[in-house]
Design a protein around this motif. Structure first.
Motif: not given
Length: 276
Positions: A81, A83-86, A118-124
């Protein structure tokens, strides 16, 4: 070496594999290395990359276990995942397994056309290069605008487009797909798999000529250094046998030099996924 850059394994489960509809009933069964090994012997294939079909860490571990016990499975594209913060903890955990080569998300199934942005995905995605991982882009043509913006954000990340972005071969649509694929191909970190094509045509009535314009554009736009053969076995069996799928590609590249053919049929996949 001839390498199949894209295939799947599964123990069939009606809930997990609900995407296998009635038209695809022929693949409602288990597909495991012992089945594929026979097919590869008949078609002169030396090895493969196993790609996730279920979005779970259990799937990733399942594929890694198969690769660890079958030499011809040279690498795995798993799911995590992103998008996960971890997510970084998971990436660190898997880095110790040299068979894990990259990651994929079934973006084609996401209702949000701009899911990739989406920011959560691009961060990953921004973490992958640090760990030496590739990323497989699985989308439909209507999502290619987002793909173009996406790859622009990560010029140093190695990407590969699965199944030539699934053009609507059955309907004969070409121009919109072609324009965006050419723009995406301008980014040298993006590669493309000649895979998954037969299932975008009429399963029972396709003819090889239908794919010529699509394959030729991919070869011209990406060039022989950034294109790789993939079968999409066993999904391809809905519309063709393995030999037919391989022949679509070998016939299309027949006029290239031997060096270029060798790249497309194996060397590019070896290099992209860092296969041993």
């Amino acid at each position: 070496m001839t390498i199949d850059s894209h295939q799947h394994f599964w123990n069939y489960n009606p809930e997990k594999h609900a995407w296998i509809d009635d038209e695809m009933a022929v693949i409602r069964r288990d597909f495991l290395p012992e089945h594929l090994k026979k097919v590869y012997a008949e078609n002169d294939i030396n090895g493969c990359v196993a790609v996730q079909a279920d979005q779970s860490l259990e799937e990733t571990d399942f594929l890694l276990d198969l690769a660890a016990t079958h030499d011809f499975v040279k690498g795995v594209v798993g799911w995590v995942d992103l998008r996960s913060v971890s997510v970084e903890k998971e990436l660190e955990k898997y880095q110790s397994n040299p068979l894990l080569k990259g990651w994929r998300h079934v973006v084609q199934g996401e209702p949000d056309h701009n899911f990739l942005l989406r920011p959560g995905f691009t961060r990953g995605i921004s973490l992958l290069k640090k760990y030496g991982y590739t990323y497989d882009i699985l989308v439909f043509p209507h999502q290619l605008g987002a793909v173009l913006e996406f790859v622009k954000q990560f010029p140093n990340q190695q990407f590969v487009i699965d199944h030539i972005a699934k053009p609507y071969v059955k309907d004969g649509f070409y121009d919109g797909w072609a324009v965006l694929m050419q723009k995406i191909a301008e980014h040298r970190n993006v590669h493309c798999k000649l895979s998954g094509m037969v299932t975008e045509a009429d399963y029972k009535h396709w003819v090889p000529d239908q794919f010529d314009s699509y394959i030729n554009l991919v070869l011209e736009a990406f060039g022989p250094d950034r294109v790789m053969f993939g079968s999409d076995w066993p999904v391809c069996l809905v519309a063709a046998n393995y030999q037919q799928v391989k022949q679509l590609v070998t016939n299309a590249i027949a006029g290239l030099s031997q060096t270029e053919k060798d790249k497309i049929m194996g060397a590019n996949a070896m290099a992209f996924y860092n296969l041993k």
